[in-house]
Design a protein around this motif. Structure first.
Motif, mmCIF file in Angstrom:
data_model
loop_
_atom_site.group_PDB
_atom_site.id
_atom_site.type_symbol
_atom_site.label_atom_id
_atom_site.label_comp_id
_atom_site.label_asym_id
_atom_site.label_seq_id
_atom_site.Cartn_x
_atom_site.Cartn_y
_atom_site.Cartn_z
ATOM 1 N N VAL A 12 0.823 -1.208 0.000
ATOM 2 C CA VAL A 12 0.000 0.000 0.000
ATOM 3 C C VAL A 12 0.861 1.263 0.000
ATOM 4 O O VAL A 12 0.633 2.201 -0.782
ATOM 5 N N ASP A 13 1.872 1.291 0.864
ATOM 6 C CA ASP A 13 2.641 2.512 1.088
ATOM 7 C C ASP A 13 3.971 2.561 0.348
ATOM 8 O O ASP A 13 4.535 3.644 0.183
ATOM 9 N N ILE A 14 4.482 1.418 -0.086
ATOM 10 C CA ILE A 14 5.823 1.378 -0.682
ATOM 11 C C ILE A 14 5.754 1.137 -2.192
ATOM 12 O O ILE A 14 6.400 1.841 -2.973
ATOM 13 N N VAL A 15 5.001 0.141 -2.624
ATOM 14 C CA VAL A 15 4.925 -0.178 -4.053
ATOM 15 C C VAL A 15 4.311 0.993 -4.812
ATOM 16 O O VAL A 15 3.316 1.584 -4.392
ATOM 17 N N HIS A 16 4.922 1.339 -5.946
ATOM 18 C CA HIS A 16 4.391 2.421 -6.780
ATOM 19 C C HIS A 16 2.970 2.065 -7.220
ATOM 20 O O HIS A 16 2.718 0.962 -7.713
ATOM 21 N N PRO A 17 2.027 2.987 -7.064
ATOM 22 C CA PRO A 17 0.622 2.653 -7.380
ATOM 23 C C PRO A 17 0.415 2.225 -8.835
ATOM 24 O O PRO A 17 -0.481 1.430 -9.115
ATOM 25 N N ASP A 18 1.247 2.726 -9.746
ATOM 26 C CA ASP A 18 1.086 2.338 -11.152
ATOM 27 C C ASP A 18 1.552 0.911 -11.420
ATOM 28 O O ASP A 18 1.222 0.336 -12.466
ATOM 29 N N ASP A 19 2.322 0.335 -10.492
ATOM 30 C CA ASP A 19 2.836 -1.029 -10.676
ATOM 31 C C ASP A 19 2.107 -2.063 -9.831
ATOM 32 O O ASP A 19 2.315 -3.267 -10.007
ATOM 33 N N ARG A 58 8.674 -0.526 -9.365
ATOM 34 C CA ARG A 58 9.123 0.700 -8.704
ATOM 35 C C ARG A 58 8.533 0.802 -7.302
ATOM 36 O O ARG A 58 7.445 0.290 -7.040
ATOM 37 N N ILE A 59 9.296 1.460 -6.417
ATOM 38 C CA ILE A 59 8.799 1.756 -5.074
ATOM 39 C C ILE A 59 8.944 3.253 -4.817
ATOM 40 O O ILE A 59 9.688 3.948 -5.520
ATOM 41 N N LEU A 60 8.235 3.716 -3.808
ATOM 42 C CA LEU A 60 8.356 5.092 -3.349
ATOM 43 C C LEU A 60 8.946 5.083 -1.948
ATOM 44 O O LEU A 60 8.428 4.411 -1.053
ATOM 45 N N THR A 61 10.041 5.804 -1.728
ATOM 46 C CA THR A 61 10.692 5.842 -0.425
ATOM 47 C C THR A 61 9.926 6.777 0.513
ATOM 48 O O THR A 61 8.959 7.443 0.119
ATOM 49 N N ARG A 62 10.387 6.822 1.749
ATOM 50 C CA ARG A 62 9.755 7.724 2.730
ATOM 51 C C ARG A 62 9.759 9.169 2.230
ATOM 52 O O ARG A 62 8.796 9.919 2.458
ATOM 53 N N ASP A 63 10.838 9.554 1.523
ATOM 54 C CA ASP A 63 10.961 10.928 1.030
ATOM 55 C C ASP A 63 10.247 11.132 -0.305
ATOM 56 O O ASP A 63 10.329 12.226 -0.888
ATOM 57 N N GLY A 64 9.591 10.096 -0.820
ATOM 58 C CA GLY A 64 8.877 10.243 -2.079
ATOM 59 C C GLY A 64 9.714 9.969 -3.308
ATOM 60 O O GLY A 64 9.238 10.144 -4.440
ATOM 61 N N GLU A 78 11.564 7.851 -6.216
ATOM 62 C CA GLU A 78 11.210 6.639 -6.946
ATOM 63 C C GLU A 78 12.455 5.784 -7.160
ATOM 64 O O GLU A 78 13.487 6.276 -7.615
ATOM 65 N N ARG A 79 12.361 4.499 -6.802
ATOM 66 C CA ARG A 79 13.478 3.584 -6.994
ATOM 67 C C ARG A 79 12.963 2.303 -7.631
ATOM 68 O O ARG A 79 11.806 1.922 -7.454
ATOM 69 N N TRP A 80 13.853 1.632 -8.359
ATOM 70 C CA TRP A 80 13.532 0.352 -8.982
ATOM 71 C C TRP A 80 14.045 -0.777 -8.114
ATOM 72 O O TRP A 80 15.157 -0.694 -7.574
ATOM 73 N N VAL A 81 13.248 -1.845 -7.977
ATOM 74 C CA VAL A 81 13.674 -3.015 -7.193
ATOM 75 C C VAL A 81 13.413 -4.283 -7.992
ATOM 76 O O VAL A 81 12.555 -4.317 -8.888
ATOM 77 N N TRP A 82 14.187 -5.299 -7.638
ATOM 78 C CA TRP A 82 13.997 -6.651 -8.176
ATOM 79 C C TRP A 82 13.662 -7.557 -7.009
ATOM 80 O O TRP A 82 14.328 -7.512 -5.970
ATOM 81 N N GLU A 83 12.620 -8.363 -7.153
ATOM 82 C CA GLU A 83 12.152 -9.186 -6.033
ATOM 83 C C GLU A 83 11.975 -10.628 -6.486
ATOM 84 O O GLU A 83 11.514 -10.899 -7.601
ATOM 85 N N ARG A 84 12.347 -11.552 -5.601
ATOM 86 C CA ARG A 84 12.068 -12.965 -5.833
ATOM 87 C C ARG A 84 11.507 -13.543 -4.546
ATOM 88 O O ARG A 84 12.031 -13.300 -3.458
ATOM 89 N N GLY A 85 10.427 -14.312 -4.673
ATOM 90 C CA GLY A 85 9.805 -14.878 -3.478
ATOM 91 C C GLY A 85 8.975 -16.093 -3.828
ATOM 92 O O GLY A 85 8.829 -16.488 -4.988
ATOM 93 N N GLN A 86 8.400 -16.693 -2.786
ATOM 94 C CA GLN A 86 7.528 -17.837 -2.983
ATOM 95 C C GLN A 86 6.649 -18.006 -1.749
ATOM 96 O O GLN A 86 6.959 -17.500 -0.665
ATOM 97 N N GLN A 87 5.557 -18.734 -1.937
ATOM 98 C CA GLN A 87 4.642 -18.991 -0.826
ATOM 99 C C GLN A 87 5.149 -20.166 -0.008
ATOM 100 O O GLN A 87 5.665 -21.145 -0.536
ATOM 101 N N THR A 88 5.008 -20.078 1.324
ATOM 102 C CA THR A 88 5.433 -21.142 2.224
ATOM 103 C C THR A 88 4.260 -22.064 2.520
ATOM 104 O O THR A 88 3.132 -21.840 2.083
ATOM 105 N N ASP A 89 4.543 -23.116 3.295
ATOM 106 C CA ASP A 89 3.493 -24.063 3.683
ATOM 107 C C ASP A 89 2.431 -23.419 4.562
ATOM 108 O O ASP A 89 1.326 -23.935 4.690
ATOM 109 N N THR A 90 2.777 -22.292 5.205
ATOM 110 C CA THR A 90 1.827 -21.612 6.092
ATOM 111 C C THR A 90 1.098 -20.479 5.383
ATOM 112 O O THR A 90 0.482 -19.646 6.036
ATOM 113 N N ASP A 91 1.208 -20.428 4.043
ATOM 114 C CA ASP A 91 0.558 -19.399 3.220
ATOM 115 C C ASP A 91 1.220 -18.037 3.333
ATOM 116 O O ASP A 91 0.734 -17.065 2.735
ATOM 117 N N ALA A 92 2.309 -17.933 4.083
ATOM 118 C CA ALA A 92 3.062 -16.679 4.114
ATOM 119 C C ALA A 92 3.908 -16.582 2.842
ATOM 120 O O ALA A 92 4.052 -17.539 2.079
#
Length: 597
Positions: free
Chosen positions: A318-325, A348-354, A356-370
């Motif tokens: 809500v607060d970090i991810v760029h709304p357009d992405d 893209r993300i928005l920092t506390r100061d507003g 814009e930065r680009w990030v690369w993310e890799r993730g997966q769902q765990t057995d506990t749905d996290a």
């Protein structure tokens, strides 16, 4: 009369109590008689208060005394039950004994049997109490033996100290972890000097143990590092508590320990890894808004928020991810979860100061749905890609200008040459034609270099032997010979790989002559392929320079051919080097190539 028991409460059940039961309290002062007129009333009394013995008439309202006995035994199979039958008979006596009454007394009309009944009651109560006490002692002994066996064989360290700090219990796991047998440690407190040889550390530990003994408090998850008998250091996590046992008058403490050396070392390594990761490691709850439950790493430098703030005060989606992405990456994560696959995102993300930065993310769902994953900052990479795109746009513009402004005059010159040949044909015109051809190759090479920095994105499956043979046919090779000693396919931009091969073939003919032999083969260990000739070769001092733009040792060369080879290889993430061939010529090796099966 017997007075051994302090108090015995009798439940007497009969519609009209007999004089023998009415005189019981006079026979024995310890007897206290409670009466009930019916079996139902007797069961209710048993549920409400403790009763030591039941005396029941055989003939009761609605049921007989044996039915009442059955009802009692459903809840209590120990309480003495005496059947006091006014209309007794041998049949009733036999049935009573078979049903398990404690005693059977015929009630003789007109006689006072108070003394007999009191004696039988006290005897039954004493007998039952003694049996219960004996059974209880047996149960306690069995329980003690079972407890001792559990302590002895438990897979955790258990030791018990008396109030002086001496060891009184030392189980097998304590022996296994510490290396000290129970015979070595029980009966004294020298074990602490052995386990904690550092005096200051030992005094601190013993002070905490003393606090347990004095305050009778529990201590959980208390770690200490012991020195084993073999000299190894092990980390033990303790749960300790004060011990007071009235039965044995033992006061002391119990300590239960687990060897957590490996867990603590793994945790330390994980913390070190997280601290040194170039980004953020996280765990988030389910949902497209990524509510972080845990975050560590470069949180503040990347977002401006601390790890704690990312988990409590802001929500990543809500607060970090760029709304357009947001919608795009939420859909990508949802699709990956549906397919039970990891996800990879760039956004893209928005920092506390507003900012814009680009990030690369890799993730997966765990057995506990996290969701578990990591996020790294790729802003500088994106800036470089943007700068490269701008550069490529300028180069493309330059290439178009070159193509138009140089090819047009060259085409005019070629047309004039054809007209001149109509009027006369001599060797000077042949030199002009060769110059025109060299200019055309020079223009092609300049255009190829201008466009060669782009990555080879559109790739097809290419058979190297077939492409080598078709490339050979487009080069003026004279009497030169091609050998294809490779049966491999790669995924490549076919036109650009064809240009690479053409330039290597042309280079071999220009330097090796019209009778040169060129071989295309597979490198050992399936690392790539090579193009080799049997010409004069390239000296070691010139091998690095040959890939530089404009470098040539041939009067007919443009100086760009091998530079283009290097550019095309790099566009495919390959590496090209030059070395000596097996037959003395030059050998160009293209490595980091992934062959298709």
């Amino acid at each position: 009369m017997r007075e051994a028991l302090d108090s015995v409460t009798i439940l007497y059940v009969d519609e009209a109590p007999h004089q023998s039961t009415m005189g019981l309290e006079a026979e024995a002062s310890c007897l206290d008689v409670v009466t009930a007129a019916t079996a139902r009333e007797g069961v209710e009394i048993l549920a409400e208060r403790p009763i030591d013995c039941i005396v029941s008439e055989y003939d009761l309202a609605n049921v007989d005394g044996l039915a009442f006995l059955d009802a009692v035994r459903e809840n209590d199979d120990e309480i003495p039950f005496i059947l006091f039958a006014e209309n007794g008979s041998e049949a009733i006596a036999s049935a009573a004994i078979s049903s398990g009454v404690t005693d059977y007394i015929p009630n003789e009309p007109g006689t006072d049997q108070s003394a007999l009944l009191a004696t039988r009651i006290l005897s039954a109560v004493e007998s039952t109490s003694g049996r219960i006490a004996s059974d209880r002692r047996s149960q306690l002994e069995a329980s003690r033996l079972a407890r001792d066996e559990i302590i002895r064989s438990a897979n955790v360290w258990i030791n018990v100290l008396d109030e002086s700090g001496n060891v009184v219990v030392w189980n097998e796991t304590a022996e296994a972890i510490s290396g000290y047998a129970s015979e070595e440690v029980i009966g004294h407190n020298r074990i602490w000097e052995w386990l904690y040889p550092d005096r200051a550390y030992r005094e601190d530990i013993l002070e905490q143990v003393d606090d347990i003994l004095r305050s009778e408090t529990n201590v959980a998850e208390f770690d200490t590092t012991i020195r084993t008998k073999s000299g190894d250091d092990r980390i033990i996590s303790w749960y300790s508590y004060a011990l007071t046992d009235p039965a044995t008058a033992l006061n002391g403490s119990v300590a239960i320990g687990r060897d957590v050396t490996q867990q603590r070392e793994t945790s330390r390594r994980l913390e070190t890894l997280i601290e040194n990761l170039p980004g953020i490691v996280y765990r988030s709850g389910p949902g497209s808004d990524w509510p972080f439950e845990f975050a560590a790493g470069e949180c503040e430098s990347l977002t401006g928020y601390t790890a704690s703030e990312l988990c409590t005060e802001v929500t990543w989606g809500v607060d970090i991810v760029h709304p357009d992405d947001h919608e795009r990456i939420a859909n990508a994560v949802s699709d990956a979860i549906d397919e039970s696959e990891p996800f990879t995102l760039t956004y893209r993300i928005l920092t506390r100061d507003g900012d814009e930065r680009w990030v690369w993310e890799r993730g997966q769902q765990t057995d506990t749905d996290a969701l578990d994953g990591f996020i790294i900052d790729i802003t500088e990479q994106k800036d470089r890609e943007h700068a490269l795109e701008q550069q490529n746009e300028r180069l493309e513009k330059f290439a178009s200008i070159v193509s138009h402004d140089l090819r047009n005059p060259l085409n005019v010159a070629r047309g004039r040459l054809e007209l001149a040949r109509v009027e006369r044909d001599d060797e000077h015109l042949d030199e002009v034609e060769r110059a025109h051809d060299r200019m055309a190759r020079l223009i092609d090479d300049i255009l190829s270099l201008a466009r060669g920095g782009e990555r080879a994105r559109d790739r097809d499956v290419v058979d190297l032997a077939e492409l080598s043979e078709s490339s050979w046919e487009t080069v003026e090779t004279g009497d030169a010979r091609l050998i294809t000693d490779i049966d491999r396919s790669v995924r490549a931009a076919q036109n650009r790989l064809k240009r690479l091969l053409e330039n290597l073939f042309r280079n071999a003919v220009e330097h090796g002559g019209d009778d040169v032999t060129v071989t295309v083969g597979e490198l050992p260990n399936r690392t790539g392929f090579y193009v080799e000739d049997d010409g004069p070769g390239i000296s070691a001092k010139d091998r690095e320079a040959v890939f530089e733009s404009g470098y040539s040792t041939s009067t007919d060369g443009t100086g760009f051919g091998l530079a283009i080879v290097d550019e095309i290889a790099a566009a495919h993430d390959w590496t090209v080097t030059v070395t000596d061939g097996d037959r003395g010529g030059a050998r160009f090796e293209i490595t980091d190539v992934s062959f298709l099966e």
